[in-house]
Each structure stands twice: as structure tokens, then as C-alpha cells.
Enzyme design. Sequence first.
Site, short mmCIF file in Angstrom:
data_model
loop_
_atom_site.label_atom_id
_atom_site.label_comp_id
_atom_site.label_asym_id
_atom_site.label_seq_id
_atom_site.Cartn_x
_atom_site.Cartn_y
_atom_site.Cartn_z
CG ASP A 1 -6.34 3.06 6.00
OD1 ASP A 1 -5.60 2.81 5.03
OD2 ASP A 1 -6.94 4.16 6.14
CD GLU B 1 -18.84 2.71 4.58
OE1 GLU B 1 -17.87 1.97 4.37
OE2 GLU B 1 -18.85 3.65 5.42
CB CYS C 1 -5.78 11.97 -0.72
SG CYS C 1 -5.11 10.43 -0.14
NE ARG D 1 -10.78 -7.38 -14.72
CZ ARG D 1 -9.53 -6.98 -14.90
NH1 ARG D 1 -8.92 -6.27 -13.97
NH2 ARG D 1 -8.87 -7.29 -15.98
CD1 TRP E 1 27.12 16.31 -13.24
CD2 TRP E 1 26.75 14.16 -12.72
NE1 TRP E 1 28.21 15.57 -13.63
CE2 TRP E 1 28.02 14.25 -13.32
CE3 TRP E 1 26.29 12.91 -12.31
CZ2 TRP E 1 28.84 13.14 -13.53
CZ3 TRP E 1 27.10 11.80 -12.51
CH2 TRP E 1 28.36 11.93 -13.11
CG ASN F 1 -7.33 1.90 -4.42
OD1 ASN F 1 -8.49 1.54 -4.29
ND2 ASN F 1 -6.99 3.16 -4.59
#
Lengths: 462, 462
Positions: free
Chosen positions: A292, A42, A52, A29, A443, A314
Site C-alpha cells: 500500500d 512490525e 479484508c 525461499r 449469450w 502480496n
Amino acid sequence: MERRVNDRTRLVVIGGDAGGMSAASQARRRCGPDDLEIVALERGDHTSYSACGIPYLVGGTVPSADELIARDPATFIRDHAIDVRTGTEATDVDLDRRVVRTVDAQGAEREERFDRLMIATGAVPIRPDWPGSDAEGIFGVQTLADGIRVREYVDERRPRRAVVVGGGYIGLEMAEAFLERGMRVDLVEAAPEPMGTLDPDMGRLVREAVCAMGVEFHPGAKVTGFETAGGRVSAVVTEQAVHEADIVVLGMGVRPDSDLARRAGLRIGPTGGIAVDRRMRTSASDVWAAGDCVETFHRVSRAPVAIALGTHANKQGRVAGTNIGGGYAHFAGVVGTAITKICGLEVSRTGLNEKEAQRAGFEFETVTVESTTRAGYYPGATTMCLKLLAERRTGRLLGGQIVGRENAGKRVDVLATALWNDMSVEEVSGMDLGYAPPFSPVWDPVLIAARKLSEKTEASPG
Amino acid sequence: MERRVNDRTRLVVIGGDAGGMSAASQARRRCGPDDLEIVALERGDHTSYSACGIPYLVGGTVPSADELIARDPATFIRDHAIDVRTGTEATDVDLDRRVVRTVDAQGAEREERFDRLMIATGAVPIRPDWPGSDAEGIFGVQTLADGIRVREYVDERRPRRAVVVGGGYIGLEMAEAFLERGMRVDLVEAAPEPMGTLDPDMGRLVREAVCAMGVEFHPGAKVTGFETAGGRVSAVVTEQAVHEADIVVLGMGVRPDSDLARRAGLRIGPTGGIAVDRRMRTSASDVWAAGDCVETFHRVSRAPVAIALGTHANKQGRVAGTNIGGGYAHFAGVVGTAITKICGLEVSRTGLNEKEAQRAGFEFETVTVESTTRAGYYPGATTMCLKLLAERRTGRLLGGQIVGRENAGKRVDVLATALWNDMSVEEVSGMDLGYAPPFSPVWDPVLIAARKLSEKTEASPG
């Protein structure tokens, strides 16, 4: 003078998931293809997917693996001019010569020259060397490829009995997924309660919900190996029992995959993660790391910590990519927030739990309150349980845990924001949170808990 | 020496709702009946009720008014030794003689001696002097008694056409309640969009939802009076149209009910609310005030503000009661948080909207993002719209507004907590919020909006 292609700076990215591809995208970018060549390596087939989401793929909530892929290699190549090479493993990094050695799926070896290097090698699952571990039907669920394999195995073999080893987030989510597929599910866990990132009193609530849905929970279990029949797993053997199994999932956590970085001579931190500064720079110049595989700064304990979560990957990748591209960005650390939904329960936590607070050297008080997610008279009000920890002397909030039904879990974000700002529970108790009958008692549960805990600390001014 | 009852300190509380009774209860918690006599004067019949629940009572979601009463006078008398006198209005306060003059429902006048005085007179609805205003069938909905009257009128008279004047929170909630009771509903509003505490671009989303449910919305309407037939309302007349009505509800906001305090010589602030310090002390010694009748400190604009909300009244009353009882507490101000659920939409806001930010002298940027409440692939994901404001030069978060479906609205608490701590949008964008597919996309909507806004401010470091 004519501009030559070879003048371009060359960025090599190792690892094509959240951390690596966020960095690559962000660098792109800032720098167009004329200024920066980007090659991403990869070893698997997939890029930028939602790990996830794997339990939902296995359980059937998500119909196809494609839905979990945010951007595939073709998209990166076409839209971002990032040369993604799947099936390509980085085997070594030579920092002096500035090359990465690779091997592809056909065994062909190459060297990739780099000017800048981004390491995002992720995590490796923790796998004890139990006898029978390599039998068919035993799976990890770390990568999307793992998830696809489990889904296919379930679709094709129709296993009836599942054993999940490890009662953390992924283990519990997989247990629920197997229930949804109609299996009998045994959950084998070394600790007395599941969800070890919660305190046991909160983990108990999760256990009760999971058991109510039909999972057989086996606490204090020590796995010794697997029984097999014809090369296929047939049981998980613990010191206490033998659990018959047509399929086994191992969910015993992960550790940073920092071996490549270590061999390259990069500094590795006490957690086993690659040491990085706030700009995600490693100990070598022009080498960044994210995700990670790194260790990061815990804002509450003030200690390094390795937490494998896509959100951190990310953000860190984005920070690294901004800096690689010539901008300025820093990663401000984590407070240990996590959330999941298990068997209808929303479970979340942030900051330090009791064990972590002890380890960090805090003296603390705790409070646990039961409240409701709506005004008591409003339809759909359900109870939620909220536990807070605060430093005894100062009243500083140290952590929070929530177990409840709908609209309970995400309230953890208020606590995470309070932790981020080093608030005391007394300050928290005065905050201006949203109230209307469909959303909260007058509350808010967070305010009630903070007030009660404030009264227990020595900082209470009243 | 024998202890005489007359040695007791005497606290008189004017107003028996949230602010007054919180103060009374908290003072009692600190001082037993032997040390502190507490007399609470309430001109109506009810104490400590949820005014926010009135629309649900009218709509039928809440079956009976009893459910909205947290504690009735008998409970206060029996369990807290607080002498609650309903039907008793305080007409004057004489600070020199330390007496409150009262008149009861029978017209009998009395004087109540006090050592300490707590003023919690609440708010008065804004009611222009329109011709026909006193016709039968025209209601305010400020007190529980109002709510009960409306409910009874609807139950008994079965009105078919309702007109709601004022498109704020209460007006919208009442419009929905009337829809639920099967009426045709016209909503008459002076501004171009409803929900004036939101910016018009966000208010438009609310208007669309309300109209989709069947409410006829009349923007830019200027009410001139009412038509009546036989003493009963038959239409609301505006400069633009005549709206036939069997029942009319007026929801044009409230102002602090500070007349009694003003006449007693207490300092009144620029908002018309009673001026108090952070300990809820008024300008006279031994006189406290709390709730809708006071003005408080807005932490973002740094200006005094009068916001009529039960949550503030409860907190302020508690602070006042702690101090009255000899402890120490302070009220740290508000950030302007509000939330409601209207026709299936969750609507919330905190901090300053554009108009408020301009008035407070800020130069600012805004961003509006559409995101989802869950991962896109997770069932039940719905879109939500989030708008943020930040100071142009510093990037300091100034406010936020949310309009979305389920699980959207309460996210405002994260923004409220960030505002509480003077965070910049860049800081917010790095926060560690909970992520899992049932709760959020991997980039939480709050983080996305904060990041985008950060890039628009001059503080952006990248």
C-alpha cells in the site's frame, strides 16, 4: 577459511503485513539463513493477516481474529528463520549509514544495520481533524488491531446505533456487519451515491440494496464533528443533520504511508506513493518497497496509481523478495480490479470508470445491459447489471462494472483479463466463454454487453 | 419504374436452429423484406431452442419444452418476416441452377430458388449399427423432439432402470436427470473415466461425484447390442456384462452433418465439417454455413476443429447473417471452452487437454492445484481442483480444467480469455483478478496454478 556469521547479508524489512512478509518469505525461499539474515520490524502485534476479513470478524461471520491471521510471528521465526520483531516501529532510515532507527513498545531506541532494505509501511487512513475525533467509540478499521477493538467494543458495550462515515467498500461492509449485530445503522457519505469507485448509475443499485436491508443512507453529507458525552461519542454531526451514535466507524479511504521513505530521501511519486520500478526497486540502491505504500502502473490509464489492496501487496512483495534474493521478477501493473459482497449483492469493477476515463483523456462510449446469471429457464437465475466503457475511436475496452446477485461478481475477471491484453470490445464479443444453462444465458452477459458497445464505437466494422 | 417483388434477393436457409436462425435474423436486421426475401427450411417442428436444456426437461427441472424455445416459427414469421417452413427437409442443392430441392412431411417435392444460401444442417449423432438399435425405448437426445420423446416416455412408462451409453457431457447430464426421476442408472463408457474432454485424473473426480450420487459407472465397456422383449429394449449388452434397461439413452457424441454440402460439391475439411473462411463463406460463392455442420479454427492448436455447441452456432450464424446482409463480420475461432454441472459438481475445460496437446505437437508441463472458492475462513468455502497445461519452452498457456463445487466452473472464462490472447502462465500469474473473502482466497486459484506451472517451464525467469 571459516565462514563467519557476520559475512551474511542482512535484510531489514519494515512492516510485517502482506507486502513485507511476502518479500521476506520469498527472499528466504531463495537464500537460506547462512547467506541471508532477515529481520522484520512490525510496530503492531500481528503479521500477515487478512484485513479484508475485518468486517466479517465484526459482523460475527468469522468467530475469532485468529482465523484472519495467515502466519503469526512465531511461525515466521520458527519455520522461515525470519526474526520478526513486533511492537517495534521504524522511526528513521539513514541510507548513508545503512541503518534503520527503531523504537520498541517500552520506548527503547535501537539501530538496525542493513545491507538490503525492504519498505512495506502500508497505508494511513484519511482522517480529517474533526472536533471530537478522539472520543471513545470512534474507530478506524484499517488494521487487525482496529478490527479486534471494534469487535470487543460491540461485544462488551452492545451499541444500538452505529454511524458509518464513508460509503466505500469498507464502509458498506462495516454497515452490513453492524446490521448483522442488530444495530440501527446510518451511513453518511459525501457523494450522492455510495461506492465511489463505480459510476453513480451503478452505485445507485448498491444503495438500493443497502437501504432495502435497513441501512439509512445519507448522501451529500458533510461531517463537521462529533458530539460526545462523558468522553464517549454520542452523535455524528453533519451540515445537514445530527446522527445519534453509540459507535462510529470511519471509512474514508487511505493514502500511502510514505513518510518514512520521504524523510529517507527516496523518490515519492505524484500519487504520494513511493516510486518503484517494475522490479519494486526504489530510487535508492538496495532499497525495495511493496504494498500500500508504493505507487504502481495502471495498465489502462498508463498512469501511476496507488491502490491499497492485499492482492497487489502480496504480488509486489513476492516480486521484491525474488529480486532481493538474487532472482528476477517484475510486477506488471494493475488494471484496477475490485470486488465485494454487500447485503447479498455482488459488486465488482475493473479498469476505469467514467470519471477516471475522462481524467485519463479518453473519449469513450458506455453501455449498460441487464442479463441473467443462468439461462432464464434454469432455477435460480437472477438478474445482473453489467456496464462497460470503451474508447470511442478504437473500441478498446476501458473498464467494466458489475452489480448482481450470486455468480455475478467474479465475472469481472474476464473483463480484467481482457483489459490486461488491451482487447477491443469487438474482440471480447467473439470470445469463447463457457456456456451451460446453470451458468449463463446462451449469450453470456459479457459478450452481450461487448457486442452492444462495439456497435456504438467508431471501430465497428459492420 | 415500379419495384417488383421478384427483384428481391432471395436467401434460403437450410436448418432452423441456432446457426440458421441467427443468420436469418441478422440478415433481416440489415435488410428489410423489400430488399431480401428469407425462406428458412427446417425438417423438424422447432426453431431456435436450447438443446443444452434437454436434460433439465427430462429431469423435471424445466417443466415444459416450451421454456426451451427461444423463438418459435410463428415469431419469426410475424416479427421478422422470415418464411419458416417446418417439416421441410432439404434433400439436394444444385449450385449451378441455384435451387434447393425439398420434401415436406407429406412427401411433396419442391424446388426453392436462391440467390444466397445459408447451410446450417447441424450435427448427426454417432450411432454404431448395434443389433436391436431400433427397439422402442432407445433414444438419442440431440434435438428438442428427442428430448420431448424421452420426457414423454418417462412420464408415461415410468421406467425404473435406465442405461446411458456414453459418459460425455450429455450422457452424464442424462444420467443425473434419470436419477432425479428416481431410476436406477447404469452409465456405460468405453474409456476408463467419464468426461473424455478432461484428462483422466480430472475425469476421476467427476466419476467419484457421479457414483456418490448413485450412478453405477461401467468403465472400459464395449457395447455389442441390445436385448429386446416385445419390440422394446430390455437390456444393454456389453462385452463385459448385461445391463437391464427399461430406457436407454445414447450419448456418444456427434459429427458434422455435412452430407448435403458434400453432395452439392462444397469443400469439406479434414474434420468432416464444411470448410468455411472467417466470414463463414463456403467454397462456393454466395453460400455460407454456420453451426455444428462446419469446422472452425482452434486458436490454440491452430488446427481445424468441429465442436458442436450452441454458443459457436449463434456467433457464427450472426457473422454469416451480417455478411449476407452486406455488412462485415468475422468469426475469430474457438479455444475449446465447455462447462457443465453434474451431480453438484461444476466441471469446465478450455484449450487443449493432454491428449490434444500431444496430438498438436506441443511439449508441455502440467500442474494441478487444490484450492478453495472463498477465503478459508469464509463460510461456504469449498475445495476446487484446477489443472493447467503450458508449453514447456515458452510457458504459453495451452489449456485448463476445473472440477469443483459452487463458484468454481465459470472461472474457466479467465483461462479462456488468457488463451484467446496467447498469454504465458507467468503473465497469467501476475494478473489483477478480483479478491474478497466471499469470492476467492487472497491468491486466486488461477494465479496459484499459473505461478506453480510457470516455475516448471523453461521460460521461468526467476
